[in-house]
Design an enzyme around this catalytic site. Structure first.
Site, mmCIF file in Angstrom:
data_model
loop_
_atom_site.group_PDB
_atom_site.id
_atom_site.type_symbol
_atom_site.label_atom_id
_atom_site.label_comp_id
_atom_site.label_asym_id
_atom_site.label_seq_id
_atom_site.Cartn_x
_atom_site.Cartn_y
_atom_site.Cartn_z
ATOM 1 N N SER A 159 0.850 -1.181 0.000
ATOM 2 C CA SER A 159 0.000 0.000 0.000
ATOM 3 C C SER A 159 0.889 1.234 0.000
ATOM 4 C CB SER A 159 -0.902 0.026 1.230
ATOM 5 O OG SER A 159 -1.602 1.256 1.335
ATOM 6 N N TYR A 174 -2.357 -0.809 10.223
ATOM 7 C CA TYR A 174 -2.363 -1.050 8.786
ATOM 8 C C TYR A 174 -1.072 -0.523 8.172
ATOM 9 C CZ TYR A 174 -3.874 -1.020 3.908
ATOM 10 O OH TYR A 174 -3.957 -1.233 2.553
ATOM 11 N N LYS A 178 1.770 -2.869 6.220
ATOM 12 C CA LYS A 178 2.131 -2.719 4.809
ATOM 13 C C LYS A 178 3.594 -2.321 4.636
ATOM 14 C CE LYS A 178 -1.750 -4.020 3.089
ATOM 15 N NZ LYS A 178 -1.833 -5.298 2.339
#
Length: 271
Positions: A159, A174, A178
């Site tokens: 990401s 998150y 990533k």
């Protein structure tokens, strides 16, 4: 003379995790068009079987394929290493060959202020997004290494959040996961190059879909803030990533590309 546009995957098997998601749904038709058999992994067996039927219909009606490559579905929790290993063993047994290609899209995001992030939620997200990526990569590569199978390639979905901090939503776990996936891929690429195994990361920006639509409906100002930071002033459509993924999976088109992280974010990381 080399054919620089040869993306064919005829007679080869590709494993796709998160196979019922929007990004996978945009890529799988491309895999079918280029001749790859596909093992579809997801959490819900009913959704997997429905997806297979939908892809078969699309292959016949839209892609006009006379022969649709083989597709098989498997229920898999990528955060469970034992389950992942069992599924990959079953894939080998049922297809009669080791999958040469892997597309790992399984993962999710949730928002909590960093100082209030519940430990249970943090552990679960890291287990799926980061450790799950490792478990899948291990289960895929281990038999290839042991049996000296050549010419394998994998794509992990990272990401832009692994490179920058999104604003205004708080999503520390998150972002951590990533960033970890991106560096994991670099490490695996360095270790596995001697086995002729390539592995790369695609890091998307904001993708239009049900999840982002739900966020925007709950907070329209969120969308305005996002777009103010994207030079292209729009979100991506899932199919806009299909070409990059197919390029990275193809042994001929991307034969000298490994450990790369391709950021496709509409220019977000430029500012």
């Amino acid at each position: 003379m080399a054919n620089f546009t040869d993306f064919r995957l005829d007679g080869e098997v590709t494993v796709v995790t998160g196979a019922c998601g929007g990004l996978s749904g945009a890529v799988i038709p491309g895999l079918l068009a280029y001749g790859s058999d596909i093992a579809l992994l997801d959490m819900d067996e009913k959704n997997i079987q429905q997806s297979i039927e939908d892809f078969k219909k699309q292959a016949k009606e839209k892609l006009k394929l006379e022969k649709v490559p083989e597709m098989k579905g498997y229920v898999c929790d990528v955060s469970d290493a034992a389950n992942v290993n069992q599924v990959f063993e079953k894939i080998h047994a049922e297809f009669g060959k080791y999958p040469l290609h892997l597309l790992n899209t399984a993962g999710y995001c949730e928002n909590f202020p960093a100082e209030k992030y519940p430990a249970k939620n943090a552990a679960r997200l890291i287990s799926v997004n980061l450790l799950g990526s490792l478990y899948v990569a291990q289960a895929w590569a281990r038999p290839l290494i042991e049996n000296k199978v050549q010419g394998a390639s994998a794509v992990m979905i990272g990401s832009m959040s692994g490179n920058i901090v999104n604003d205004p939503q708080p999503q520390i776990c998150y972002n951590m996961s990533k960033a970890g996936v991106i560096h994991m891929v670099k490490t695996l690429a360095a270790e596995w190059s001697k086995y002729n195994i390539r592995i790369n990361t695609l890091s998307p920006g904001y993708i239009s879909g049900p999840l982002t639509a739900k966020v925007i409906q709950a907070d329209p100002k969120m969308y305005d803030r996002w777009m103010s930071m994207v030079p292209m002033h729009r979100m991506a459509e899932p199919q806009e990533f299909a070409g990059t993924i197919l390029y990275l999976l193809s042994n001929q088109a991307s034969s000298y590309t490994t450990g790369a992280n391709i950021i496709a974010d509409g220019g977000y990381a430029c500012w």
